[in-house]
Design a protein around this motif. Structure first.
Motif, PDB file in Angstrom:
ATOM      1  N   ILE A 393      13.601  31.798  43.903  1.00  0.00           N
ATOM      2  CA  ILE A 393      13.575  32.841  42.995  1.00  0.00           C
ATOM      3  C   ILE A 393      12.132  32.841  42.731  1.00  0.00           C
ATOM      4  CG2 ILE A 393      13.108  34.711  41.340  1.00  0.00           C
ATOM      5  CD1 ILE A 393      16.424  34.629  41.577  1.00  0.00           C
ATOM      6  N   ASN A 394      11.179  33.825  43.602  1.00  0.00           N
ATOM      7  CA  ASN A 394       9.970  33.344  42.547  1.00  0.00           C
ATOM      8  C   ASN A 394       9.260  34.520  41.566  1.00  0.00           C
ATOM      9  OD1 ASN A 394       8.760  31.869  44.856  1.00  0.00           O
ATOM     10  ND2 ASN A 394       9.098  33.882  46.323  1.00  0.00           N
ATOM     11  N   TRP A 395       9.855  35.770  41.042  1.00  0.00           N
ATOM     12  CA  TRP A 395       9.340  36.512  40.884  1.00  0.00           C
ATOM     13  C   TRP A 395      10.633  37.631  41.044  1.00  0.00           C
ATOM     14  CZ3 TRP A 395       8.824  41.275  42.132  1.00  0.00           C
ATOM     15  CH2 TRP A 395       8.105  41.234  43.286  1.00  0.00           C
ATOM     16  N   ILE A 396      11.253  37.962  39.545  1.00  0.00           N
ATOM     17  CA  ILE A 396      11.799  39.202  38.911  1.00  0.00           C
ATOM     18  C   ILE A 396      10.864  40.484  37.846  1.00  0.00           C
ATOM     19  CG2 ILE A 396      13.602  39.784  37.997  1.00  0.00           C
ATOM     20  CD1 ILE A 396      14.668  37.520  38.557  1.00  0.00           C
ATOM     21  N   PHE A 397      10.993  41.523  38.531  1.00  0.00           N
ATOM     22  CA  PHE A 397      10.312  42.330  37.848  1.00  0.00           C
ATOM     23  C   PHE A 397      11.379  43.261  37.347  1.00  0.00           C
ATOM     24  CE2 PHE A 397       7.749  46.579  37.453  1.00  0.00           C
ATOM     25  CZ  PHE A 397       7.114  46.274  36.228  1.00  0.00           C
ATOM     26  N   THR A 398      11.962  43.913  36.199  1.00  0.00           N
ATOM     27  CA  THR A 398      13.019  44.613  35.875  1.00  0.00           C
ATOM     28  C   THR A 398      12.788  44.833  34.309  1.00  0.00           C
ATOM     29  OG1 THR A 398      14.915  45.056  35.302  1.00  0.00           O
ATOM     30  CG2 THR A 398      13.905  42.907  35.099  1.00  0.00           C
ATOM     31  N   SER A 399      12.591  46.105  33.736  1.00  0.00           N
ATOM     32  CA  SER A 399      12.641  46.288  32.330  1.00  0.00           C
ATOM     33  C   SER A 399      14.471  45.923  31.355  1.00  0.00           C
ATOM     34  CB  SER A 399      12.951  48.146  32.461  1.00  0.00           C
ATOM     35  OG  SER A 399      14.114  48.361  32.823  1.00  0.00           O
ATOM     36  N   LYS A 400      15.447  44.597  32.243  1.00  0.00           N
ATOM     37  CA  LYS A 400      15.858  44.481  32.192  1.00  0.00           C
ATOM     38  C   LYS A 400      15.603  43.202  30.618  1.00  0.00           C
ATOM     39  CE  LYS A 400      19.925  42.196  32.932  1.00  0.00           C
ATOM     40  NZ  LYS A 400      21.485  41.377  33.330  1.00  0.00           N
ATOM     41  N   PRO A 401      15.524  42.941  29.049  1.00  0.00           N
ATOM     42  CA  PRO A 401      15.007  42.622  28.502  1.00  0.00           C
ATOM     43  C   PRO A 401      15.486  41.062  28.815  1.00  0.00           C
ATOM     44  CG  PRO A 401      15.979  44.431  27.197  1.00  0.00           C
ATOM     45  CD  PRO A 401      16.840  44.623  28.184  1.00  0.00           C
ATOM     46  N   ALA A 402      14.207  40.196  28.946  1.00  0.00           N
ATOM     47  CA  ALA A 402      14.775  38.863  28.572  1.00  0.00           C
ATOM     48  C   ALA A 402      15.953  38.180  27.880  1.00  0.00           C
ATOM     49  CB  ALA A 402      13.245  38.269  27.930  1.00  0.00           C
ATOM     50  N   LYS A 403      15.822  38.734  26.556  1.00  0.00           N
ATOM     51  CA  LYS A 403      17.545  38.232  25.744  1.00  0.00           C
ATOM     52  C   LYS A 403      18.452  38.434  26.615  1.00  0.00           C
ATOM     53  CE  LYS A 403      17.830  42.220  23.484  1.00  0.00           C
ATOM     54  NZ  LYS A 403      17.357  43.334  21.986  1.00  0.00           N
ATOM     55  N   GLU A 404      18.394  39.324  27.516  1.00  0.00           N
ATOM     56  CA  GLU A 404      19.679  39.592  28.429  1.00  0.00           C
ATOM     57  C   GLU A 404      20.196  38.665  28.951  1.00  0.00           C
ATOM     58  OE1 GLU A 404      20.309  43.568  28.988  1.00  0.00           O
ATOM     59  OE2 GLU A 404      20.170  44.520  27.205  1.00  0.00           O
ATOM     60  N   PHE A 409      15.979  31.877  33.776  1.00  0.00           N
ATOM     61  CA  PHE A 409      16.220  32.592  34.595  1.00  0.00           C
ATOM     62  C   PHE A 409      14.326  33.342  34.339  1.00  0.00           C
ATOM     63  CE2 PHE A 409      19.955  33.328  36.604  1.00  0.00           C
ATOM     64  CZ  PHE A 409      19.535  33.699  37.672  1.00  0.00           C
ATOM     65  N   HIS A 410      13.724  33.179  32.953  1.00  0.00           N
ATOM     66  CA  HIS A 410      13.013  33.967  31.657  1.00  0.00           C
ATOM     67  C   HIS A 410      11.543  33.490  32.431  1.00  0.00           C
ATOM     68  CE1 HIS A 410      14.988  33.848  28.011  1.00  0.00           C
ATOM     69  NE2 HIS A 410      15.643  34.270  28.309  1.00  0.00           N
ATOM     70  N   LYS A 411      11.299  32.049  33.181  1.00  0.00           N
ATOM     71  CA  LYS A 411      10.182  32.014  33.724  1.00  0.00           C
ATOM     72  C   LYS A 411       9.740  32.371  35.134  1.00  0.00           C
ATOM     73  CE  LYS A 411      12.844  28.658  36.609  1.00  0.00           C
ATOM     74  NZ  LYS A 411      12.656  27.191  37.170  1.00  0.00           N
ATOM     75  N   TYR A 412      10.893  33.865  35.886  1.00  0.00           N
ATOM     76  CA  TYR A 412      10.703  34.057  37.068  1.00  0.00           C
ATOM     77  C   TYR A 412       9.981  35.977  36.686  1.00  0.00           C
ATOM     78  CZ  TYR A 412      13.442  30.977  38.532  1.00  0.00           C
ATOM     79  OH  TYR A 412      13.937  29.548  39.212  1.00  0.00           O
ATOM     80  N   LEU A 413      10.604  36.209  35.276  1.00  0.00           N
ATOM     81  CA  LEU A 413      10.207  37.777  34.694  1.00  0.00           C
ATOM     82  C   LEU A 413       8.891  37.938  34.598  1.00  0.00           C
ATOM     83  CD1 LEU A 413      13.343  37.698  32.125  1.00  0.00           C
ATOM     84  CD2 LEU A 413      12.832  38.183  34.502  1.00  0.00           C
ATOM     85  N   LEU A 414       8.072  39.294  34.874  1.00  0.00           N
ATOM     86  CA  LEU A 414       6.772  39.521  35.393  1.00  0.00           C
ATOM     87  C   LEU A 414       6.437  40.437  33.741  1.00  0.00           C
ATOM     88  CD1 LEU A 414       6.362  40.658  38.669  1.00  0.00           C
ATOM     89  CD2 LEU A 414       5.898  38.617  37.935  1.00  0.00           C
ATOM     90  N   LYS A 415       4.832  40.267  33.515  1.00  0.00           N
ATOM     91  CA  LYS A 415       4.345  40.689  32.123  1.00  0.00           C
ATOM     92  C   LYS A 415       3.548  41.573  33.159  1.00  0.00           C
ATOM     93  CE  LYS A 415       2.838  40.517  27.740  1.00  0.00           C
ATOM     94  NZ  LYS A 415       2.222  39.344  27.171  1.00  0.00           N
ATOM     95  N   PRO A 416       4.301  43.037  32.227  1.00  0.00           N
ATOM     96  CA  PRO A 416       3.505  44.186  32.859  1.00  0.00           C
ATOM     97  C   PRO A 416       1.849  44.513  32.238  1.00  0.00           C
ATOM     98  CG  PRO A 416       5.669  45.184  31.736  1.00  0.00           C
ATOM     99  CD  PRO A 416       5.495  43.411  31.307  1.00  0.00           C
ATOM    100  N   SER A 417       1.706  44.783  32.744  1.00  0.00           N
ATOM    101  CA  SER A 417      -0.180  44.740  31.205  1.00  0.00           C
ATOM    102  C   SER A 417       0.379  46.508  30.811  1.00  0.00           C
ATOM    103  CB  SER A 417      -0.794  45.223  32.540  1.00  0.00           C
ATOM    104  OG  SER A 417      -1.067  46.494  33.063  1.00  0.00           O
ATOM    105  N   LYS A 418      -0.158  46.916  30.140  1.00  0.00           N
ATOM    106  CA  LYS A 418      -0.381  48.168  29.239  1.00  0.00           C
ATOM    107  C   LYS A 418      -0.177  49.604  29.980  1.00  0.00           C
ATOM    108  CE  LYS A 418      -2.209  50.501  25.851  1.00  0.00           C
ATOM    109  NZ  LYS A 418      -2.756  50.466  24.617  1.00  0.00           N
ATOM    110  N   GLY A 419       0.607  49.931  30.269  1.00  0.00           N
ATOM    111  CA  GLY A 419       0.615  50.990  31.038  1.00  0.00           C
ATOM    112  C   GLY A 419       1.345  51.260  33.037  1.00  0.00           C
ATOM    113  N   THR A 420       2.137  50.151  32.922  1.00  0.00           N
ATOM    114  CA  THR A 420       2.633  49.733  34.191  1.00  0.00           C
ATOM    115  C   THR A 420       3.632  50.398  33.486  1.00  0.00           C
ATOM    116  OG1 THR A 420       0.864  48.055  34.515  1.00  0.00           O
ATOM    117  CG2 THR A 420       3.459  48.283  35.941  1.00  0.00           C
TER     118      THR A 420
END
Length: 565
Positions: A393-404, A409-420
């Motif tokens: 896996i290269n990256w994942i974009f989802t609103s599923k919280p990192a704690k879940e 898998f935490h290193k794959y989760l993309l962080k959205p900028s404000k307004g995204t």
């Protein structure tokens, strides 16, 4: 009153007699399904078992081949000339707004043609590649029920030209098109991305596919029933998923064809896919998307035949007809994602197998530069990238919280900028461009919180959205979107697509508008100004809503028709 009592007694006795029969019939279908598929209660299967369940077979098409042989003999016979060409409308009997022209010249010449449009910017122009003496001219983009004027130009190697006009008369549109009105409210054809030969393909969820010009006039349609799959291949052919006969139980034939309707290769799949869909009708076994790889193989979204559906991809080698690789995403994502999901498969009530649809992959896009694939899964409100060969896996974009997520898998989760905005129930992700570590992607955001979507905005609108991802920093920002301003009237709970066009415009398919009663296709420029707006009435009962709308060349420059090969 006595007679009514007798009737009531008869009715009750009839109900008591027939109800168990119906129940037994449903139970027998379930037992039959279980017998056909002992894997339908299993969670994970081996790759070899999945390949066995798919049951792919190469299928001959003798009637189609006979027509090709007929045209090859006409070419070789050299009896037809520039002055008196052979012209056959609907040459393969499943594409009525096309024609094949054959003739011979003594000297090598190059052929081009124009199907003259009824209004400005509706003429279809094409050119046959190379200088030849035996000419096979595939003509596409004819009007229905019309005496078409086709202007044909012959150019020799000294640039001497001859031009003449031939008349080609076609049959009227069939009832299944005329009964679904097409209404175009905006058509600024000077600002639309139409090229010299582009039409808008209305690829419906079920039944026949057709294409329209900038006026909304039908200029191509295909008689075989098709579901979901419509992919233009690198050789100019198209890949479809057909029912061979409209009365067939399932869409079961992956077909490489062209706009004339010539079938080059076709492959059948196990009609029960290991039994998973026993007792159901109208389901597509290659269910949502395909992608062509640089080696010519096809990536397919499929079911694996287990308890869980639509969570597997398979690579088919069309030269051998063999599945050479499968990836089951139950083996990639955390076990909790599918074990905790309560989403049932659409066929659950009729198969009786209790199948589950935890992931629902609806898009696959292959990046030839990196070997990565982009995927979208509606039922997890998730998009992700992974390397196809390594499965990393290269990256994942989802609103599923990192704690879940597990910590791995935490290193794959993309962080959205404000307004995204996080997408929800999205469709149609694909790569627009790649510059260094930055990727631009486009998708259709249905904006429905299925499992992990944005519950506050869910159901308020749907939109085409472009994101830019920094793969090094693991960040993502929304850079363009259109649809929010249309509000709830263009919200679509399911299906939809967005395509970035050659001139920078974006074609957007709000396919399930008004709960599927309409499909609304809108083309906008970079500033959100509408230049095309088409609405087609659908039959929700028959699921004829537009699954995807594409702007496509009819036909691309690299396409060659040759009946002798």
């Amino acid at each position: 009153m006595k007679s009514n009592g007798i009737l009531l007694a008869l009715a009750m006795s009839s109900f008591m007699l027939t109800t168990p029969v119906v129940m037994l019939h449903e139970q027998s279908k379930t037992v039959l399904a279980q017998k056909k598929n002992g894997n339908a209660k299993k969670t994970k299967l081996s790759d070899s078992q999945i390949i066995k369940n798919l049951g792919v077979k190469k299928v001959a098409n003798p009637s189609n081949d006979a027509l090709t042989t007929k045209y090859a003999n006409i070419v070789k016979g050299q009896q037809y000339t520039w002055e008196n060409p052979y012209i056959k409308v609907n040459p393969y009997e499943n594409s009525p707004l096309t024609a094949l022209m054959i003739f011979h010249t003594d000297q090598p010449t190059k052929i081009s043609y124009r199907v003259i449009g009824k209004t400005a910017n509706t003429t279809i122009k094409n050119e046959v590649k190379g200088y030849q003496t035996n000419h096979q001219v595939p003509i596409v983009g004819l009007y229905a029920g019309y005496d078409n004027s086709v202007e044909v130009t012959m150019t020799d190697q000294f640039d001497n030209k001859q031009t003449k006009t031939v008349k080609i008369k076609t049959a009227n549109l069939p009832k299944w098109i005329k009964s679904f009105p097409i209404n175009v409210t905006v058509k600024d054809k000077t600002k639309m991305s139409l090229g010299s030969n582009e039409l808008t393909v209305l690829n419906r969820t079920t039944k026949q596919t057709f294409a329209v010009d900038g006026d909304g006039e039908v200029r191509w349609y295909y008689l075989r029933w098709n579901e979901h799959i419509f992919e233009q291949l690198n050789n100019g052919h198209i890949l479809l998923f057909n029912k061979i006969k409209s009365g067939d139980e399932k869409y079961n034939m992956l077909v490489e064809t062209d706009y004339l309707g010539r079938v080059y290769r076709q492959f059948s799949f196990d009609k029960t896919l290991g039994g998973s869909y026993a007792g159901t009708a109208g389901l597509s076994l290659v269910h949502h998307d395909v992608a062509e790889m640089p080696n010519g193989n096809w990536l397919l979204t499929v079911d694996d035949g287990s308890k869980y559906v639509e969570d597997t991809i398979a690579e088919l080698n069309p030269n051998t007809g063999k599945i050479v690789k499968v990836i089951d995403f139950k083996k990639i994502f955390p076990e909790s994602m599918y074990k905790k999901s309560k989403i049932k498969a659409n066929d659950n009530t009729s198969s009786g197998l209790g199948l589950m649809d935890w992931l629902h992959i609806n898009t696959i896009d292959y990046d030839a530069k990196t070997g990565n694939i982009l995927l979208s899964a509606r039922n997890q409100d998730i998009i992700w990238s992974m390397n196809y060969q390594t499965k990393k896996i290269n990256w994942i974009f989802t609103s599923k919280p990192a704690k879940e997520w597990p910590s791995s898998f935490h290193k794959y989760l993309l962080k959205p900028s404000k307004g995204t905005k996080y997408p929800g129930g999205q469709h149609g992700i694909y790569l627009l461009k790649e510059t260094g570590s930055k990727l631009d992607i486009l998708l259709y955001d249905n904006n429905i919180a299925v499992t992990n979507g944005d519950k506050k905005q869910s159901g308020k609108f749907s939109a085409a959205t472009e994101y830019q991802i920094d793969t090094k920093k693991k960040t993502i920002k929304q850079v363009w979107s259109y649809g929010k301003n249309l509000g709830k009237q263009n919200f679509t709970e399911v299906i939809g697509y967005a395509q970035r066009l050659n001139n920078g415009n974006t074609l957007i398919n709000f396919g399930f508008k008004n709960t599927g009663k309409e499909s609304n296709i809108i083309e906008v420029d970079a500033y959100g100004n509408q230049v095309f707006n088409l609405t087609i009435t659908n039959s929700p009962k028959d699921m004829t809503y537009v699954y995807r709308a594409y702007r496509m060349q009819f036909y691309p420059d690299n396409y060659v028709f040759d009946a002798t090969k």
